[in-house]
Design a protein around this motif. Structure first.
Motif, PDB file in Angstrom:
ATOM      1  N   ALA A   1       0.818  -1.218   0.000  1.00 40.19           N
ATOM      2  CA  ALA A   1       0.000   0.000   0.000  1.00 40.19           C
ATOM      3  C   ALA A   1       0.849   1.265   0.000  1.00 40.19           C
ATOM      4  CB  ALA A   1      -0.949  -0.004   1.201  1.00 40.19           C
ATOM      5  N   SER A   2       2.138   1.133  -0.273  1.00 41.83           N
ATOM      6  CA  SER A   2       2.975   2.323  -0.425  1.00 41.83           C
ATOM      7  C   SER A   2       2.508   3.101  -1.644  1.00 41.83           C
ATOM      8  CB  SER A   2       4.443   1.932  -0.607  1.00 41.83           C
ATOM      9  OG  SER A   2       4.904   1.164   0.481  1.00 41.83           O
ATOM     10  N   TYR A   3       2.532   4.417  -1.556  1.00 45.67           N
ATOM     11  CA  TYR A   3       2.088   5.217  -2.683  1.00 45.67           C
ATOM     12  C   TYR A   3       2.610   6.642  -2.568  1.00 45.67           C
ATOM     13  CZ  TYR A   3      -1.220   7.661   0.345  1.00 45.67           C
ATOM     14  OH  TYR A   3      -1.770   8.441   1.338  1.00 45.67           O
ATOM     15  N   PHE A   4       2.576   7.317  -3.688  1.00 51.45           N
ATOM     16  CA  PHE A   4       2.739   8.766  -3.717  1.00 51.45           C
ATOM     17  C   PHE A   4       1.602   9.322  -4.560  1.00 51.45           C
ATOM     18  CE2 PHE A   4       4.172  12.684  -5.783  1.00 51.45           C
ATOM     19  CZ  PHE A   4       4.361  13.460  -4.651  1.00 51.45           C
ATOM     20  N   ARG A   5       0.925  10.321  -4.022  1.00 53.65           N
ATOM     21  CA  ARG A   5      -0.278  10.832  -4.679  1.00 53.65           C
ATOM     22  C   ARG A   5      -0.240  12.349  -4.773  1.00 53.65           C
ATOM     23  NH1 ARG A   5      -5.671   8.561  -2.405  1.00 53.65           N
ATOM     24  NH2 ARG A   5      -5.225   7.011  -4.018  1.00 53.65           N
ATOM     25  N   ILE A   6      -0.599  12.850  -5.927  1.00 50.79           N
ATOM     26  CA  ILE A   6      -0.854  14.284  -6.073  1.00 50.79           C
ATOM     27  C   ILE A   6      -2.281  14.520  -5.588  1.00 50.79           C
ATOM     28  CG2 ILE A   6      -0.956  16.236  -7.647  1.00 50.79           C
ATOM     29  CD1 ILE A   6       1.822  15.117  -7.283  1.00 50.79           C
ATOM     30  N   LYS A   7      -2.390  15.017  -4.364  1.00 51.63           N
ATOM     31  CA  LYS A   7      -3.707  15.160  -3.747  1.00 51.63           C
ATOM     32  C   LYS A   7      -4.520  16.273  -4.380  1.00 51.63           C
ATOM     33  CE  LYS A   7      -5.284  13.623  -0.431  1.00 51.63           C
ATOM     34  NZ  LYS A   7      -6.285  12.546  -0.236  1.00 51.63           N
ATOM     35  N   ASN A   8      -3.855  17.349  -4.758  1.00 49.08           N
ATOM     36  CA  ASN A   8      -4.610  18.476  -5.285  1.00 49.08           C
ATOM     37  C   ASN A   8      -3.744  19.343  -6.178  1.00 49.08           C
ATOM     38  OD1 ASN A   8      -5.349  21.633  -4.753  1.00 49.08           O
ATOM     39  ND2 ASN A   8      -7.202  20.387  -4.890  1.00 49.08           N
ATOM     40  N   ILE A   9      -4.325  19.817  -7.254  1.00 50.24           N
ATOM     41  CA  ILE A   9      -3.719  20.838  -8.112  1.00 50.24           C
ATOM     42  C   ILE A   9      -4.773  21.923  -8.324  1.00 50.24           C
ATOM     43  CG2 ILE A   9      -2.721  21.386 -10.352  1.00 50.24           C
ATOM     44  CD1 ILE A   9      -1.759  18.545 -10.585  1.00 50.24           C
ATOM     45  N   THR A  10      -4.423  23.153  -8.047  1.00 45.84           N
ATOM     46  CA  THR A  10      -5.365  24.258  -8.206  1.00 45.84           C
ATOM     47  C   THR A  10      -4.713  25.388  -9.000  1.00 45.84           C
ATOM     48  OG1 THR A  10      -6.499  23.763  -6.118  1.00 45.84           O
ATOM     49  CG2 THR A  10      -6.794  25.970  -7.025  1.00 45.84           C
ATOM     50  N   LEU A  11      -5.391  25.808 -10.057  1.00 46.82           N
ATOM     51  CA  LEU A  11      -4.954  26.945 -10.864  1.00 46.82           C
ATOM     52  C   LEU A  11      -5.977  28.057 -10.687  1.00 46.82           C
ATOM     53  CD1 LEU A  11      -3.097  28.207 -13.041  1.00 46.82           C
ATOM     54  CD2 LEU A  11      -4.612  27.154 -14.768  1.00 46.82           C
ATOM     55  N   GLY A  12      -5.509  29.248 -10.321  1.00 49.28           N
ATOM     56  CA  GLY A  12      -6.429  30.342 -10.063  1.00 49.28           C
ATOM     57  C   GLY A  12      -6.005  31.638 -10.727  1.00 49.28           C
ATOM     58  N   TYR A  13      -6.961  32.531 -10.860  1.00 50.48           N
ATOM     59  CA  TYR A  13      -6.695  33.852 -11.435  1.00 50.48           C
ATOM     60  C   TYR A  13      -7.511  34.874 -10.651  1.00 50.48           C
ATOM     61  CZ  TYR A  13      -6.615  37.801 -14.665  1.00 50.48           C
ATOM     62  OH  TYR A  13      -6.466  39.050 -15.210  1.00 50.48           O
ATOM     63  N   THR A  14      -6.825  35.873 -10.095  1.00 49.03           N
ATOM     64  CA  THR A  14      -7.475  36.953  -9.362  1.00 49.03           C
ATOM     65  C   THR A  14      -7.799  38.090 -10.323  1.00 49.03           C
ATOM     66  OG1 THR A  14      -6.282  36.371  -7.331  1.00 49.03           O
ATOM     67  CG2 THR A  14      -7.256  38.571  -7.452  1.00 49.03           C
ATOM     68  N   LEU A  15      -9.055  38.485 -10.350  1.00 48.73           N
ATOM     69  CA  LEU A  15      -9.472  39.537 -11.267  1.00 48.73           C
ATOM     70  C   LEU A  15      -8.768  40.852 -10.938  1.00 48.73           C
ATOM     71  CD1 LEU A  15     -13.340  38.944 -11.508  1.00 48.73           C
ATOM     72  CD2 LEU A  15     -11.518  38.019 -12.934  1.00 48.73           C
TER      73      LEU A  15
END
Length: 458
Positions: A385-399
């Protein structure tokens, strides 16, 4: 709600802190807790703690090292109490209604002894020793935190099997006692780095924890508790140890033809069967050959974070992982067609005379006596059960500010986010299972999710 149960806790807490010349720090805490779960003799628990710190960057000999923002050494020791593993009325004996008897010519109900209480029960206590260092360089360019810890939990509630069988007590009647001791030793590390170049900035952080878990005591003359549900608690072992047959691949037709096999009890293996290891070398596979085959508790966890900003754009990435951990997946979770379940594609790589290098053993119907041979608890059904995971990727833009002003809002931001987008598994047999799934027959796929949104305030 059970209106026949009640509990009360009485607590006192005190703290004193002292700082000398902004360099030397000291703090002492003391708390006293009483719980109605215990009889009078073990009701109160007393838990002191102490911590000291030395801000080395404040010393005169550090003044010329202007690139050192902060350097602090820390040490602490303290105790905490726990009652969560103790029932509300474990200190009392219980009785069970069991049939009737005839007294004076009349039938009267009888009571039999149930669980034996223990009026000496008291708090489970964890004593923690910690040594740490905090370092900051270059006005936050590099930050480092390192902690070494040693935690001994004693007084763990156990129904130890060190009571003579002549007493006639069943395992459920043995009184619970505060005899268990478990030690956790390890190191925690967190490192971060940030930098700004004009309109572009970034921050990178990594963290990791290594932990060694050891069972130090299970009671007088008790080396191990009876195995339960594929698990065992033994002195010198660790919490989460699997206890089962050790598997070593699958028997080939050549193995069977040449007699290179060990029978399981009186059952002779067949080509395509799981090869169990004869641990004690007595020429037969039986309960004496069960051994510790791994643990469901990882000893190393780690993670990382990345934040990038360019003008009004931002990107964040969060990852995590664990290593040296096993998960037991049986029945439908791992075996093709078990209980009429529909197999996944990777479960269909079963042994046949033309596929002797298969991943999984030969298939049999449940009515076939050979079916049970491959179904015994063994390390064959343990998965990495060993693993490496990209839990989250977020791309944002502030107006831009002028757009927000035109719209009459503030902190306006649009973003798109993805969870569990990439998972790198240690086990290569299962192609799509979630390595964070619990032991058992349930099977869970990795759930990926995507979110797009707009946030703002008035």
């Amino acid at each position: 709600v059970n209106y026949y149960e009640e509990e009360s806790i009485n607590s006192y807490f005190g703290r004193i802190g002292y700082t000398y010349n902004q360099k030397y720090l000291f703090e002492a805490n003391f708390r006293a807790d009483a719980s109605s779960r215990f009889a009078k003799g073990g009701r109160w628990g007393y838990f002191p703690s102490f911590s000291v710190g030395w801000r080395i960057e404040q010393e005169k000999f550090m003044k010329n090292l202007i690139w050192v923002d902060a350097l602090k050494l820390r040490a602490s020791w303290g105790e905490n109490g726990n009652i969560n593993n103790i029932g509300l009325y474990d200190t009392y004996s219980t009785y069970n209604s069991g049939g009737t008897t005839v007294i004076g010519g009349k039938s009267v109900p009888t009571l039999t002894e149930g669980r034996i209480g223990n009026k000496n029960l008291t708090w489970e206590t964890t004593a923690s020793t910690n040594l740490g260092i905090d370092l900051s360089l270059g006005k936050g360019l590099v930050n480092l935190t390192v902690d070494l810890y040693d935690r001994l939990t004693k007084g763990i509630l156990i129904r130890a099997n060190d009571i003579m069988s002549e007493t006639g007590l069943s395992s459920g009647q043995i009184p619970a006692r505060n005899v268990g001791k478990v030690r956790n030793r390890g190191i925690e590390l967190a490192l971060s780095h940030r930098k700004t170049f004009g309109d572009f900035s970034y921050n990178i952080s990594v963290n990791g924890t290594y932990n060694k878990n050891t069972i130090e005591d299970l009671g007088d003359k008790v080396e191990k508790l009876p195995p339960s549900d594929r698990m065992i608690h033994s002195k010198g072992g660790s919490i989460g140890d699997f206890y089962m047959y050790q598997a070593n691949g699958i028997y080939s037709q050549e193995d069977i033809d040449k007699g290179n096999y060990v029978p399981l009890g009186k059952q002779r293996p067949h080509a395509g069967a799981i090869r169990y290891v004869d641990i004690n070398g007595d020429g037969v596979i039986d309960a004496k050959d069960r051994t510790v085959t791994g643990s469901y508790v990882p000893n190393f966890t780690y993670g990382f974070g990345l934040d990038l900003t360019y003008k009004n754009f931002s990107l964040s990435v969060l990852g995590q992982g664990v290593s040296n951990v096993k998960v037991y997946l049986g029945e439908e979770a791992a075996q093709a067609f078990f209980d009429n379940s529909v197999p996944r594609e990777w479960q269909r790589d079963n042994w046949t005379p033309n596929n002797q290098g298969a991943t999984y053993p030969k298939l049999f119907t449940p009515s076939d006596p050979r079916f049970k041979y491959n179904s015994y608890d063994s390390s064959f059904w343990l998965f990495d059960a060993s693993y490496f995971r990209i839990k989250n990727i977020t791309l944002g833009y502030t107006l831009p500010d002028e757009v927000q002003k035109l719209l009459g809002v503030s902190n306006a931001r649009v973003y798109i986010s993805g969870d569990n987008l990439f998972t790198f598994r240690g086990d290569k047999r299962m192609k799509d299972f979630d390595p964070e799934v619990a032991n058992g027959r349930g099977y869970s796929l990795v759930l990926k999710s995507y979110t797009a949104g707009l946030s703002f305030s008035f």
